[in-house]
Design a protein around this motif. Structure first.
Motif, short mmCIF file in Angstrom:
data_model
loop_
_atom_site.label_atom_id
_atom_site.label_comp_id
_atom_site.label_asym_id
_atom_site.label_seq_id
_atom_site.Cartn_x
_atom_site.Cartn_y
_atom_site.Cartn_z
N ILE A 73 56.06 172.39 72.18
CA ILE A 73 54.70 172.36 72.75
C ILE A 73 53.74 171.77 71.72
O ILE A 73 53.69 172.24 70.58
CB ILE A 73 54.27 173.79 73.15
CG1 ILE A 73 55.24 174.36 74.21
CG2 ILE A 73 52.83 173.79 73.66
CD1 ILE A 73 55.05 175.85 74.48
N HIS A 74 53.02 170.71 72.11
CA HIS A 74 52.05 170.07 71.21
C HIS A 74 51.13 169.16 72.03
O HIS A 74 51.44 168.82 73.18
CB HIS A 74 52.79 169.26 70.13
CG HIS A 74 53.88 168.40 70.68
ND1 HIS A 74 55.22 168.63 70.44
CD2 HIS A 74 53.85 167.32 71.52
CE1 HIS A 74 55.95 167.72 71.07
NE2 HIS A 74 55.16 166.92 71.73
N PRO A 75 50.02 168.71 71.43
CA PRO A 75 49.11 167.81 72.15
C PRO A 75 49.78 166.47 72.44
O PRO A 75 50.68 166.03 71.71
CB PRO A 75 47.94 167.62 71.18
CG PRO A 75 48.03 168.77 70.23
CD PRO A 75 49.48 169.11 70.12
N ALA A 76 49.28 165.79 73.50
CA ALA A 76 49.88 164.52 73.94
C ALA A 76 49.91 163.49 72.82
O ALA A 76 50.90 162.77 72.65
CB ALA A 76 49.10 163.97 75.13
N GLY A 77 48.86 163.44 72.02
CA GLY A 77 48.77 162.43 70.97
C GLY A 77 49.75 162.65 69.83
O GLY A 77 49.88 161.81 68.93
N MET A 78 50.42 163.80 69.83
CA MET A 78 51.39 164.13 68.78
C MET A 78 52.82 164.03 69.30
O MET A 78 53.74 164.53 68.68
CB MET A 78 51.13 165.57 68.27
CG MET A 78 49.80 165.71 67.59
SD MET A 78 49.76 164.75 66.07
CE MET A 78 48.03 164.25 66.01
N ASP A 79 52.98 163.37 70.46
CA ASP A 79 54.28 163.39 71.13
C ASP A 79 55.22 162.29 70.64
O ASP A 79 56.39 162.27 71.02
CB ASP A 79 54.07 163.27 72.65
CG ASP A 79 55.26 163.79 73.43
OD1 ASP A 79 55.87 164.78 72.98
OD2 ASP A 79 55.59 163.18 74.47
N GLY A 80 54.71 161.36 69.86
CA GLY A 80 55.59 160.34 69.30
C GLY A 80 56.15 159.38 70.31
O GLY A 80 57.25 158.85 70.14
N PHE A 130 52.05 157.69 60.03
CA PHE A 130 51.42 158.53 61.05
C PHE A 130 51.61 159.98 60.60
O PHE A 130 52.62 160.31 60.01
CB PHE A 130 52.11 158.33 62.41
CG PHE A 130 51.36 158.94 63.56
CD1 PHE A 130 50.42 158.21 64.28
CD2 PHE A 130 51.60 160.27 63.95
CE1 PHE A 130 49.72 158.78 65.35
CE2 PHE A 130 50.90 160.85 65.02
CZ PHE A 130 49.96 160.09 65.72
N VAL A 131 50.60 160.83 60.87
CA VAL A 131 50.75 162.25 60.57
C VAL A 131 50.80 163.02 61.89
O VAL A 131 49.84 163.00 62.67
CB VAL A 131 49.59 162.78 59.69
CG1 VAL A 131 49.78 164.27 59.41
CG2 VAL A 131 49.49 161.99 58.39
N TYR A 132 51.94 163.65 62.14
CA TYR A 132 52.08 164.53 63.31
C TYR A 132 51.61 165.91 62.90
O TYR A 132 52.10 166.47 61.91
CB TYR A 132 53.54 164.59 63.78
CG TYR A 132 54.08 163.24 64.19
CD1 TYR A 132 53.83 162.73 65.46
CD2 TYR A 132 54.83 162.48 63.30
CE1 TYR A 132 54.32 161.48 65.84
CE2 TYR A 132 55.32 161.23 63.66
CZ TYR A 132 55.05 160.74 64.94
OH TYR A 132 55.54 159.50 65.29
N GLU A 133 50.67 166.46 63.65
CA GLU A 133 50.11 167.76 63.29
C GLU A 133 50.08 168.64 64.54
O GLU A 133 49.47 168.26 65.55
CB GLU A 133 48.70 167.58 62.70
CG GLU A 133 48.11 168.85 62.16
CD GLU A 133 46.81 168.59 61.39
OE1 GLU A 133 46.74 167.60 60.65
OE2 GLU A 133 45.86 169.39 61.56
#
Ligand SMILES: [Cu+2]
Length: 342
Positions: free
Chosen positions: A140-147, A159-162
């Motif tokens: 579960i994570h925000p759309a912009g962190m979905d890679g 890119f930083v996935y947070e």
């Protein structure tokens, strides 16, 4: 120059092996790393390079990466990781079989990333490959962190996935650049474990990534394994103790074949699909797993000795997906054994 021509000539020979001949006689090849090998197997060298990859399934098995830990002002645990993608490495998948692996932090699978539910993860992703790559985490994570919609360019793109770790369980991560199958089968995947806030029962814990390698590019796997090297744990059994809880985080990353499975000998295990529930769903000696399907297995051995674990899809086990648990007598816990006949 002469050596270069020789290597190129040998590469041409190896790209078009005559299978019947290859199976019937040993041939001598000069590998890209300069070694001379004899083999009757299929040899495919997709790239001309001298780089090689060493991978140690024993080290991978019980290695968990917890990141660089700090605490926020609000008391949240922050875990920072640096993950570097590359796509030019050559790995000897099986003796004499060389394959271009695409790697996270230099190995297939990439590092096992581990956190506790609710921790803040910051994945500092650097793409040192020649192609675009990403990290797509299941969970579960925000759309912009979905890679998926944020391709990271090669030759140093970052890119930083947070996101917060969750839900509890065992999840895969993998590159999500198209053609997806190509980016996954070359090795851009790994395991992401999210622990519950209250620890699970102490156990001897290990990770098994079930994977396959299509070394002749016909969209069928030539080799299968638990943790990349075919037959490795058959030749190097995993040592465990009687009367000790064993917990295996298993993730199926085999492409091309619709299913994989895992059968344990001389025992049954409690099985937690995706590891999201703390109560097991099954007590079994066999689970079937589709692509990226995963779960947690828990078991204890009562009797010492050697026990196989393998795909009961026999084609896979005969092509490398097989291993052995070497169960040693645990003298400290023998007092708890049942006395038979009473
Ligand atoms: Cu990729």
């Amino acid at each position: 120059m002469a050596l270069l021509l020789l290597v190129v000539a040998l590469s041409v020979i190896t790209v078009f092996p005559i299978i019947s001949e290859a199976q019937s006689e040993q041939k001598t090849f000069l590998t890209h790393s300069g070694a001379v090998v004899q083999t009757s197997g299929e040899i495919i060298d997709p790239l001309y390079t001298i780089s090689t990859v060493e991978f140690d399934p024993d080290e991978f098995l019980r290695n968990f990466e917890y990141g660089r830990i700090s605490i926020s002002e609000s008391g949240q645990t922050i875990r920072d990781y640096t993950i570097i993608a590359e796509d030019d490495k050559i790995q000897e998948i099986a003796p004499g079989v060389f394959y271009n692996v695409w790697t996270f932090n230099g190995t297939v699978p990439g590092p096992t990333i581990r956190a506790t539910e609710g921790d803040l993860l910051r994945i500092h992703f650097i793409n040192n490959g020649s192609k675009e790559h990403t990290m797509h985490f299941h969970g579960i994570h925000p759309a912009g962190m979905d890679g998926v919609f944020e391709p990271v360019g090669g030759n140093g793109g970052q890119f930083v996935y947070e996101f917060e770790a969750g839900p509890v369980g065992v999840h895969p991560y993998h590159c999500h650049i198209m053609p997806l199958e190509e980016h996954i089968v070359h090795g851009l995947y790994g395991v992401f474990i999210v622990d519950p806030k209250e620890d699970r029962q102490p156990a001897d814990e290990m990770v098994m990534v079930l994977n396959g390698f299509d070394t002749d590019f016909d969209t069928e796997n030539n080799f299968y394994a638990a943790n990349t090297i075919p037959f490795y744990y058959q030749h190097h059994p995993i040592q465990i103790n009687t009367h000790e809880l064993i917990r295996v985080y298993v993730v199926n990353m085999v492409e091309f074949d619709p299913i994989n499975n895992l059968h344990l000998h001389g025992n049954l295990y409690k099985y937690y699909p995706t590891g999201t529930d703390l109560i097991p769903s099954f007590y079994t000696d066999m689970v079937t797993l589709s692509q990226t399907e995963r779960g947690i297995m828990e078991f204890e051995y009562q009797y010492p000795g050697k026990y196989l674990f393998h795909a009961h899809k026999v084609e896979f086990s005969e092509k490398g997906w097989i291993g052995i648990f070497l169960v040693r007598d645990n003298p400290e816990k023998n007092m708890q054994e049942i006395e038979y006949g009473t």
